[in-house]
Design a protein around this motif. Structure first.
Motif, PDB file in Angstrom:
ATOM      1  N   SER A  24       0.849  -1.192   0.000  1.00 49.04           N
ATOM      2  CA  SER A  24       0.000   0.000   0.000  1.00 49.04           C
ATOM      3  C   SER A  24       0.885   1.242   0.000  1.00 49.04           C
ATOM      4  O   SER A  24       1.934   1.258   0.630  1.00 49.04           O
ATOM      5  CB  SER A  24      -0.925   0.006   1.213  1.00 49.04           C
ATOM      6  N   THR A  26       1.498   3.831   1.562  1.00 51.09           N
ATOM      7  CA  THR A  26       1.375   4.496   2.862  1.00 51.09           C
ATOM      8  C   THR A  26       2.690   4.341   3.611  1.00 51.09           C
ATOM      9  O   THR A  26       3.502   3.471   3.270  1.00 51.09           O
ATOM     10  CB  THR A  26       0.260   3.842   3.701  1.00 51.09           C
ATOM     11  N   ALA A  63       5.663   5.851  -1.432  1.00 49.11           N
ATOM     12  CA  ALA A  63       4.502   6.084  -0.573  1.00 49.11           C
ATOM     13  C   ALA A  63       4.192   7.571  -0.444  1.00 49.11           C
ATOM     14  O   ALA A  63       3.030   7.942  -0.262  1.00 49.11           O
ATOM     15  CB  ALA A  63       4.739   5.474   0.805  1.00 49.11           C
ATOM     16  N   ARG A  67       2.328   8.276  -4.672  1.00 47.44           N
ATOM     17  CA  ARG A  67       1.042   7.795  -4.166  1.00 47.44           C
ATOM     18  C   ARG A  67      -0.119   8.222  -5.058  1.00 47.44           C
ATOM     19  O   ARG A  67      -0.254   9.387  -5.421  1.00 47.44           O
ATOM     20  CB  ARG A  67       0.831   8.341  -2.758  1.00 47.44           C
TER      21      ARG A  67
END
Length: 147
Positions: A24, A26, A63, A67
């Motif tokens: 992800s 993040t 991230a 993103r």
């Protein structure tokens, strides 16, 4: 996720190793990528210090700057002979990394690529099919032991 193959073109039949995972975009995904990469490199007997720093910086950049909501980034490790190649592919091909050799001292970020430049033998960016790009780094990776 990870794979080892023997390539007849490599010296003495050394295996080609690779590991790949979607994460992800993040801070948690970037940390997980560093942890997974460190454990994989440990099982391969690859020196960890420089490689784990490079993975951390490239994953953090993906991230933070690469993103896109709902789109993961991919971390891939390859070992061919004595070379470790770290690749991070994200979906912001329109946002290329820029090395700033002299970031302002009061600026808290902007030094990650300087670290990658210092630790890697070479690094660069490869455009992928839109909207992707891959930021990669190569390091000398003489295994500390053969698994």
């Amino acid at each position: 996720m990870n794979q080892e193959t023997a390539d007849p073109d490599t010296q003495l039949g050394s295996p080609i190793r690779n590991f790949s995972v979607l994460l992800s975009p993040t801070p948690r995904g970037a940390r997980l990528g560093r942890l997974l990469a460190t454990e994989q490199l440990r099982t391969w007997g690859i020196p960890l210090e420089a490689a784990s720093h490079v993975v951390a910086e490239l994953a953090a950049n993906a991230a933070t700057h690469g993103r896109t909501s709902g789109r993961d980034f991919r971390l891939t490790l390859y070992v061919v002979g004595d070379t470790l190649r770290i690749e991070v592919t994200d979906t912001r091909g329109d946002h290329l990394p820029v090395l700033n050799p002299h970031p302002p001292s009061e600026q808290e970020d902007g030094r990650g690529l300087l670290l990658v430049e210092a630790l890697a033998d070479r690094w660069g960016v490869t455009p992928g099919p839109p909207p992707r790009k891959t930021v990669w780094a190569e390091l000398s990776a003489r295994p500390t032991h053969h698994p």
